[in-house]
Scaffold this active site. Sequence first.
Site, short mmCIF file in Angstrom:
data_model
loop_
_atom_site.label_atom_id
_atom_site.label_comp_id
_atom_site.label_asym_id
_atom_site.label_seq_id
_atom_site.Cartn_x
_atom_site.Cartn_y
_atom_site.Cartn_z
N ARG A 192 -1.11 -10.64 -3.08
CA ARG A 192 -2.50 -11.11 -3.14
C ARG A 192 -3.24 -10.62 -4.37
O ARG A 192 -4.42 -10.90 -4.52
CB ARG A 192 -3.23 -10.70 -1.87
CG ARG A 192 -2.78 -11.53 -0.70
CD ARG A 192 -3.07 -10.90 0.64
NE ARG A 192 -2.48 -11.72 1.67
CZ ARG A 192 -1.19 -11.64 2.04
NH1 ARG A 192 -0.40 -10.77 1.45
NH2 ARG A 192 -0.71 -12.43 2.96
N CYS A 196 -7.88 -4.37 4.48
CA CYS A 196 -7.82 -3.32 3.47
C CYS A 196 -8.99 -3.43 2.50
O CYS A 196 -9.21 -2.57 1.68
CB CYS A 196 -6.51 -3.40 2.70
SG CYS A 196 -6.29 -4.93 1.81
N SER A 243 -8.24 -8.15 -2.15
CA SER A 243 -9.18 -9.03 -1.48
C SER A 243 -10.64 -8.69 -1.75
O SER A 243 -11.50 -9.54 -1.58
CB SER A 243 -8.89 -9.06 0.03
OG SER A 243 -7.68 -9.76 0.23
N HIS A 265 0.83 -1.21 0.00
CA HIS A 265 0.00 0.00 0.00
C HIS A 265 0.86 1.26 0.00
O HIS A 265 0.51 2.26 -0.61
CB HIS A 265 -0.96 0.00 1.19
CG HIS A 265 -2.07 -0.98 1.05
ND1 HIS A 265 -3.22 -0.70 0.32
CD2 HIS A 265 -2.24 -2.25 1.51
CE1 HIS A 265 -4.02 -1.75 0.36
NE2 HIS A 265 -3.45 -2.70 1.07
#
Lengths: 325, 566
Positions: free
Chosen positions: B478, B548, B501, B84
């Site tokens: 991810r 997040c 996600s 991030h």
Amino acid sequence: MKVSVGHGLSGAEKRLEERGISRRHFMKFCGTIAAAMGMGPAFAPKIAAALTSDKRPSVIWLHNAECTGCSESILRTAAPYIDTLILDVISLEYQETIMAAAGEMAEKALQDAMKKPYLCVVEGAIPMKDGGIYGMVGGHTMLDICKKVIPGALATIAYGTCATYGGVQAAKPNPTDSKGVDEVFPKATIINVPGCPPNPANLVGTVVAAIATVVDKKPLPKLDDLKRPVVFFGETVHDKCERLPFFEKDQFAPAFNSPEAKKGYCLYKLGCKGPYTYNNCPTKKFNPLDKGVGVNWPVQAGHPCIGCSEPKFWDTMSPFYEEQK
Amino acid sequence: MSGSKPQAIPVTPKGNFSGPVIVDPVTRIEGHLRIDATVENGKIVDVRSSSQLFRGLEIILKGRDPRDAQHFTQRSCGVCTYVHALASTRAVDNAVKVKIPKNATIMRNLVMGSQFLHDHIVHFYHLHALDWVNVANALKADPAKTAALSNSLSANRKETAADFKAVQDKVGALVASGKLGIFTNAYFLGEKKNEAYYLPAEADLMATKHYLDALHMQVKAARAMAIFGAKNPHTQFTVVGGVTNYDALKPERVAEFKALTDEVIAFIKDFYIPDLLAVAGFYKDWSKIGGTTNFFSCGEFPTDEYDLNSRFLPQGVIFKRDIAKVQNFDPKLIKEHVAHSWYVGDKALHPYDGVTEPKYTSLKDKDRYSWMKAPRYADEPMETGPLATVLVAFARGHKPTVDAVNFVLKQLNVGPDALFSTLGRTAARGIETLVIANQMQTWLDALVGNVKAGDSELYTPWKMPQEAEGVGFVQAPRGMLSHWIKIKKGKIENFQLVVPSTWSLGPRCANGKLGPVEEALMGTPIFDPARPVEILRTVHSFDPCIACGVHVLDAKTGKTASFKVL
């Protein structure tokens, strides 16, 4: 060295000997822990007594509103390594990031752990707005879970700036009215270990001190007015900074591409918050191997300190790249 | 591999339970996730993935200094730390139109590469392995046979029966103490054996030892990352305009990084990949369970920060599993749905146009059931993450990836179709790790070469504009992550995170299409509803990281400017 000791049974030292671990080796291990706490070698026998006691408590680790960076940080401990810490030194009965069980079986693990004496470690802030519905685990609000677990704990260690003071979600305008543990449970026995994330050495030391307190009836480690152990948070980052000599000679880096920045001059004019931040980052550093100090920390990497272990630093220390007013 | 191959492909046992199966909390993930499944005659026929935490980071960012955004957003997640910070820094770099020095890009790549190596090792051994490995069963293993099995998997392994006996003793001591700690109530424990676990005892013991070994190895991987990144978790060396870490350009620091990284890479090649193949070899039936349909990646590891096509791992989009037709990624096709989320409204909007108000209903609500939104690309749910990255790179003929995929498929003796599964997703994570590991030295050599040639620049000065927009794309461990910033009067007017996600674990969209993890779980067999490890296998194969995934924005309108996507 691998040390497997108490497991809540008696005769720990004898069992250690049977497994070829001498008392001398064990005491050396305890000395490492004492050093991690910033205490002298005289403290090692007390730690040994705590770790081999029949009454060694379990640890319950709660996750509230957080990023799991604090859990990740404790995985980086190297004195002792995490497997020694959670399998041999303490019994980590509930920890959502690494525990095998899930769902109802995990909830049952929590309920069973609360039937025995336990220490509590809290990671993350508690969302308070609208009855706490912004954070739920197993159908319960984090607030309700904390209400069940924290008052019954022998002591609670708030780990990280979210659990201690609310952290990033509590930055203005704090949309979920998130709060630190101490604010929500003023009567509980709480030790604050702030940082975003904290240095894991500061948690290991605090856990062992808390065990010594509980088992040997030793006094709690000396805390400051923000309930932080003075051994870790007694001096500012600035006081121990390797760039302090530059500050004292008024030698500052004016820009990140300046010759002064390349030469490692003081970062104060680029916004460093070291003078306003109580922590041991310059001496402990981060990501150690074995008993050594860590490999790096922000100022060594040329980046100003952002004051991440101070209450409300997201609001009071920002903008991060401006001199503090 | 000869010692590891089972005689016949096992069949996942199926129970005959009918009724609800809820897993909450899903542990061994980042964040707070609830899986609410309906099971009929031992198979999942309906399922909802629900995120249980709302923090409101985007509200907090409004009005702040754009340079500070990276520090706030990095606290979205401490597991996929750094990604991030990088996405925000790229977004502001893009908004202020600064061209950062080559060395800054390389240093960012080296830290990102280290993050992949660390993150995927931890995922496989510490977040995922206990879905396949029965630690209690390891007590029944013969240590000598275990050493023989393990050493047959890699010529560089020199493990002994005594090593494995020591691990048995450690586990045995836990059991004898009555305090199992982190293994308490594991799905492999219980009065009746959980038939869903079927590794031989020796494989269980081998994996248990490497679970412990990997706990030490991840310390080294994170330490390597900290040499360039200052610390792990939560790096502190990026700034808008480049990076700050001149100290890491010293030869002794580069050497320290190389020594640690070499050790980690050796572990990946000698332990992670062979262990992955060995365990997968016993659970081959999972190559037919848990697949999804559409995949995309924005690519990662640029040479030019503003050109997605300069990235070492390529960008691309695959629909309906058709790897013969890989398309270019177009950010304009992203929309976020809220029709089944705990927000007011039901319109699907581009991130910049979104208006969102939280409105919680209840856990019993089957219509609105998650704090996550449901992002869609060209109206389709998309899987992102290692499997998507690997499929896109494979489809584009990216040689390092093609070679690694072919190696893994050959070792497992399966075809490419096996990739579209829970097992394929877990294998793809290993493939991605291997491909990145093999590239680390190239980046390090480039940095050292530049410094030797007299170029030690890490930062380009720039000026904060009064008004600007920017976007930063990161292909994180991810999956696809994007940060979108709008600057007005030198402050953040709007900030938006579209994170991996929500793509993989978000709820249904307005068109009723299931999110990828929901699609993947449909039809999954459940042997024991009280110990539904099968759900964890597929959920963990996505490596959920969801703190997040939950966000609020209050944007007006806008479009990306000056970002050369394709």
